[in-house]
Design a protein around this motif. Structure first.
Motif, short mmCIF file in Angstrom:
data_model
loop_
_atom_site.label_atom_id
_atom_site.label_comp_id
_atom_site.label_asym_id
_atom_site.label_seq_id
_atom_site.Cartn_x
_atom_site.Cartn_y
_atom_site.Cartn_z
N PHE A 195 0.83 -1.21 0.00
CA PHE A 195 0.00 0.00 0.00
C PHE A 195 0.87 1.26 0.00
CE2 PHE A 195 -2.61 -3.12 2.52
CZ PHE A 195 -3.45 -3.46 1.45
N GLY A 196 1.98 1.18 -0.76
CA GLY A 196 2.84 2.35 -0.92
C GLY A 196 3.83 2.59 0.20
N ARG A 197 3.82 1.72 1.22
CA ARG A 197 4.71 1.90 2.36
C ARG A 197 5.66 0.72 2.47
NH1 ARG A 197 1.31 3.42 7.62
NH2 ARG A 197 3.44 3.76 8.36
N MET A 198 6.89 0.99 2.92
CA MET A 198 7.86 -0.07 3.12
C MET A 198 7.54 -0.85 4.39
SD MET A 198 10.59 -1.37 1.70
CE MET A 198 11.34 -0.06 0.71
N VAL A 199 7.47 -2.16 4.25
CA VAL A 199 7.18 -3.01 5.40
C VAL A 199 8.47 -3.31 6.15
CG1 VAL A 199 6.27 -5.24 6.17
CG2 VAL A 199 5.21 -4.06 4.24
N VAL A 200 8.43 -3.16 7.45
CA VAL A 200 9.60 -3.44 8.30
C VAL A 200 9.23 -4.51 9.32
CG1 VAL A 200 11.23 -2.47 9.96
CG2 VAL A 200 10.44 -1.08 8.04
N ALA A 201 10.08 -5.51 9.47
CA ALA A 201 9.84 -6.54 10.46
C ALA A 201 9.89 -5.94 11.86
CB ALA A 201 10.87 -7.66 10.33
#
Length: 335
Positions: A195-201
């Motif tokens: 959704f346009g955002r970088m996923v971070v663990a």
């Protein structure tokens, strides 16, 4: 997905180096659904080759080799037989999926591909055949997989508490209820855009959650039962914040029930037992081996049409992790 504890947990951005050289248990089913609902075609169904779904294999090949290259050894855990108390939850999911299938078929018939693309992921199935294919992939990669007696995240949590793995990678908050000292969310999505955002663990530490709210694990489990879990729908009108206030004030679910005048679940001790004493198989985790290049090529390219580019990327990662052997052309890593 179990009980939602997001509002109560403190999630810390994960430094992958923290788990370098360690084993991390991975909940297979939730990750498989992530792959088959995100890697889709124009009709919203999982990517396929000659009519066979391949999204699950693409996802696990990419993320497993990525973890190995980052020094993390995944231990994949498959769900076993669900407890009878979960059957109502599963029946509800089946009804929702059947409804989504009917809407998807109507969209296809109406040639509304935009709607079909949207509805497709809601109809996703991780079939027994796909499960068997996933296990074959892990075998080709030389990675450990086990089947839990019951819940994958439950078995992972117990093995984490026992020190066999450093953390459990799952999206299911029940992982904490089962007693996993460390839970990792979004591990297999880390570095991807959504959704346009970088996923971070993110890392969640059970002891920190308990200390921050001044409760015990027993109280956390009672709180979750009041909110609602896979084994009980919860108490109407009690959410995470209200439940936390009540459990801190009164101590146990029985005491809260007396004050708020609701009936205790008939199977309360069974439900508590599922979280506090979740079953695992007695055998220790086996050791991993190295991936076989020829087996990978025969399986992924020969049977599922994987591109050379996709496979070469995985092989490079495996070589970088010293996790690759070639039967016909031994490398320096083999000696």
């Amino acid at each position: 997905m179990g009980c939602n504890l997001r509002d109560l947990a403190t999630a810390h951005p994960l430094d992958l180096g923290e788990f370098s050289g360690q084993r991390v248990a991975v909940d297979v089913f939730l990750n498989a659904y992530q792959f088959i609902t995100s890697l889709t075609g124009a009709d919203g169904k999982p990517l396929s080759y000659k009519g066979q779904p391949v999204a699950h294999l693409m996802g696990f090949l990419d993320r497993a080799t990525w973890m190995l290259e980052n020094g993390i050894e995944p231990v994949f855990i498959f769900d076993g037989r669900p407890h009878e108390l979960k059957m109502e939850t599963l029946a509800g999911r089946r009804i929702r999926k059947d409804n989504a299938n009917a809407k998807w078929e109507a969209a296809i018939e109406a040639e509304d591909m935009a709607l079909a693309k949207k509805l497709g992921p809601q109809t996703a199935e991780y079939t027994r055949e796909m499960v068997a294919q996933t296990k074959r992939l892990f075998d080709c990669l030389g990675l450990v997989w086990i089947e839990a007696p019951m819940e994958a995240e439950g078995a992972g949590a117990v093995r984490c508490a026992n020190g066999e793995v450093a953390a459990v990678a799952s999206q299911d908050w029940d992982t904490l209820l089962y007693g996993s000292p460390v839970m990792i969310r979004n591990l297999t999505s880390h570095g991807r855009r959504k959704f346009g955002r970088m996923v971070v663990a993110e890392k969640i530490v059970l002891a920190e959650l308990l200390e921050n709210h001044n409760i015990t694990r027993e109280q956390l489990v009672d709180l979750a039962i009041m909110i609602g879990t896979d084994f009980h729908p919860g108490i109407r009108g009690i959410g995470p914040k209200t439940g936390l206030k009540l459990i801190r004030e009164h101590g146990t679910m029985e005491a809260v029930a007396e004050v708020k005048d609701f009936e205790m679940p008939e199977d309360i001790e069974t439900i508590r037992g599922l979280f506090h004493n979740h079953p695992i198989h007695p055998e220790p985790l086996p050791e991993s081996t190295k991936a076989g290049e020829e087996r990978l090529r025969e399986f992924l390219q020969g049977e599922f049409g994987f591109s050379e580019r996709r496979l070469e990327r995985a092989l490079k990662r495996l070589a970088n992790a010293n996790h690759l052997k070639s039967d016909s052309q031994p490398t320096l890593f083999d000696f």
